[in-house]
Design an enzyme around this catalytic site. Structure first.
Site, PDB file in Angstrom:
ATOM      1  N   GLU A   1     -21.981  32.218 -30.287  1.00 27.78           N
ATOM      2  CA  GLU A   1     -22.114  31.512 -29.006  1.00 27.78           C
ATOM      3  C   GLU A   1     -21.152  32.114 -27.971  1.00 27.78           C
ATOM      4  O   GLU A   1     -21.500  32.276 -26.807  1.00 27.78           O
ATOM      5  CB  GLU A   1     -21.833  30.027 -29.246  1.00 27.78           C
ATOM      6  CG  GLU A   1     -21.730  29.185 -28.006  1.00 27.78           C
ATOM      7  CD  GLU A   1     -20.609  28.169 -28.104  1.00 27.78           C
ATOM      8  OE1 GLU A   1     -19.775  28.124 -27.179  1.00 27.78           O
ATOM      9  OE2 GLU A   1     -20.569  27.417 -29.100  1.00 27.78           O
ATOM     10  N   HIS A   2     -19.949  32.476 -28.406  1.00 27.34           N
ATOM     11  CA  HIS A   2     -18.983  33.138 -27.513  1.00 27.34           C
ATOM     12  C   HIS A   2     -19.476  34.535 -27.109  1.00 27.34           C
ATOM     13  O   HIS A   2     -19.422  34.924 -25.949  1.00 27.34           O
ATOM     14  CB  HIS A   2     -17.639  33.322 -28.234  1.00 27.34           C
ATOM     15  CG  HIS A   2     -16.761  32.122 -28.165  1.00 27.34           C
ATOM     16  ND1 HIS A   2     -15.659  32.060 -27.350  1.00 27.34           N
ATOM     17  CD2 HIS A   2     -16.807  30.943 -28.810  1.00 27.34           C
ATOM     18  CE1 HIS A   2     -15.069  30.888 -27.501  1.00 27.34           C
ATOM     19  NE2 HIS A   2     -15.748  30.195 -28.392  1.00 27.34           N
TER      20      HIS A   2
END
Length: 444
Positions: A68-69
């Site tokens: 997600e990062h």
């Protein structure tokens, strides 16, 4: 169930004064759900992926969150800086979150900027480069996030409690992973996780606000492109029965904190259980507000803790009911004793008619007030599709809450509140032996 809707078709799921909810199932397996809200000035776009921390093997623990990062670090057509500049230029928000069972990438923009919001979300999810240098940068950021969690006693406590309740089961592991798993993870392992798991049949595009379904479909086709030509069937919502070995009953994190932080609780219902509405009423009566049993007993009558509350966790195949309290270390025993006696009382006698009425009112109000903005509407339709493959209208949900009876809540309290209790403590205790006797008695 929605995932049996014919590919290539569109269906109206709800039509009311608040707006219209429609679902299209594409031949690729992607589902598009929209809620058209006349009068709204914004649009919220969410791309939901049925992949969370429970889908990771132990050696890649934390992969869903790490990914997600990484996806925001640049795509084939935009650098990380350009992604940030484009969303800032319209005053919008672009972000993501990872949970144990899903990940959501979302944008909140003015209705006139829907095309940009949708394009940005699809760009980062489908076309991220995941380059080695960005991978190394984000590894450092995720390790900082783990350190920050460790510095926040309440965050640390939640993870410790889940471990105490669910043990080695994938649901018992922290979403962030561990320092070890993040340090050991390779870029190729994470990229492989991304390419294998992020498939259209596992995804739902949910959009709510001043939007037309046909416009969303057109923009989605443009943003996702050729990938939509692949054929696939939507992945059914998770279900089943979690096989969870009996976990450790107590997890202690020794920390030189001013307060002792306690969380204790039991296994609850899974989200497919029809009694989940009664479960929410029971939770509200126990610790859902200022009039709840725990708040009144622990804080108002005895002044033992500033903060005390209960909450429920609903997963596909199990659940939890947990109670949190933060207090002076020398009051921990008293707090544990009072919580235990409240649980015993409700298990034996259920709740009163007045409590039932008050807590149904609380749940109704919370539900409706929580749907005042397009982000929460988007979240509601996206999660419903992901978790149930179905859609309950607000009216249907309110009717289910209204139908809960005192007898149902009493029967549920008898069943759940007599289950084995697990507990977690963060505080200035060198070992479990230093904890007050009442804490050990609760989990005995």
């Amino acid at each position: 169930m929605g995932h049996f809707q014919k590919p290539g078709s569109t269906r109206v799921l709800e039509q009311g004064p608040g707006g219209v909810v429609r679902r299209s199932v594409l031949p690729s397996g992607l589902r598009v759900v929209t809620e058209q809200i006349p009068g709204a000035r914004s649009a919220s776009v969410g791309l939901w992926v049925q992949i969370g921390s429970r889908d990771e093997r132990p050696e890649v623990a934390g992969a869903a969150h790490f990914l997600e990062h990484l996806l925001f670090k640049g795509t084939a057509k935009r650098s990380a800086a350009e992604i940030a500049e484009e969303i800032d230029a319209v005053g919008g928000e672009l972000n993501a979150f990872t949970s144990k069972e899903h990940t959501c990438y979302y944008a909140h923009v003015l209705d006139e900027d829907l095309a940009l919001g949708l394009d940005l979300v699809c760009d980062v999810v489908f076309d991220a480069l995941c380059e080695e240098k960005d991978f190394e940068t984000e590894r450092g950021v995720v390790l900082e996030e783990i350190a920050m969690r460790d510095d926040d006693p309440e965050d640390l406590l939640h993870d410790a409690f889940t471990e105490a309740l669910l043990g080695d089961h994938a649901l018992g592991r922290p979403v962030l992973g561990t320092e070890q798993s993040i340090e050991d993870m390779s870029r190729d392992a994470l990229y492989g996780f991304y390419k294998r798991r992020y498939t259209l049949p596992r995804m739902i595009l949910a959009v709510a606000g001043n939007v037309e379904h046909a416009t969303v479909m057109r923009l989605a086709r443009k943003a996702i492109g050729d990938r939509l030509s692949r054929e696939g069937s939507p992945v059914a919502p998770r279900a089943g029965r979690a096989r969870i070995a009996s976990a450790r009953k107590l997890v202690l994190h020794t920390d030189d904190t001013e307060q002792a932080h306690l969380m204790l609780g039991v296994r609850g219902l899974d989200r497919h259980d029809e009694r989940r509405f009664a479960f929410n009423v029971l939770n509200a009566a126990l610790g859902g507000g200022m009039s709840s049993r725990l708040f009144q007993e622990v804080r108002e009558r005895r002044g033992l803790a500033y903060q005390v509350y209960s909450s429920v966790g609903l997963y596909a195949d199990t659940g939890s009911l947990s109670i949190y309290a933060g207090c002076q270390p020398d009051r921990l025993g008293d707090v544990a004793g009072v919580i235990s006696s409240v649980l015993e009382e409700v298990a034996a006698d259920g709740i009163t008619d007045a409590e039932l009425a008050r807590n149904k009112g609380q749940l109704r109000g919370t539900l409706v007030l929580g749907l005042e903005d397009t982000s929460s509407r988007m979240s509601r339709i996206g999660k419903s599709e992901l978790n149930y493959g179905d859609h309950l209208s607000v009216e249907q949900t309110l009717a289910r809450i209204d139908a809960v009876t005192v007898e149902e809540v009493a029967a549920l309290a008898r069943e759940l509140l007599r289950r084995p209790v697990s507990a977690a403590v963060v505080g200035p205790y060198a070992s479990a032996d230093d904890l007050p006797a009442q804490v050990h008695e609760v989990i005995a």
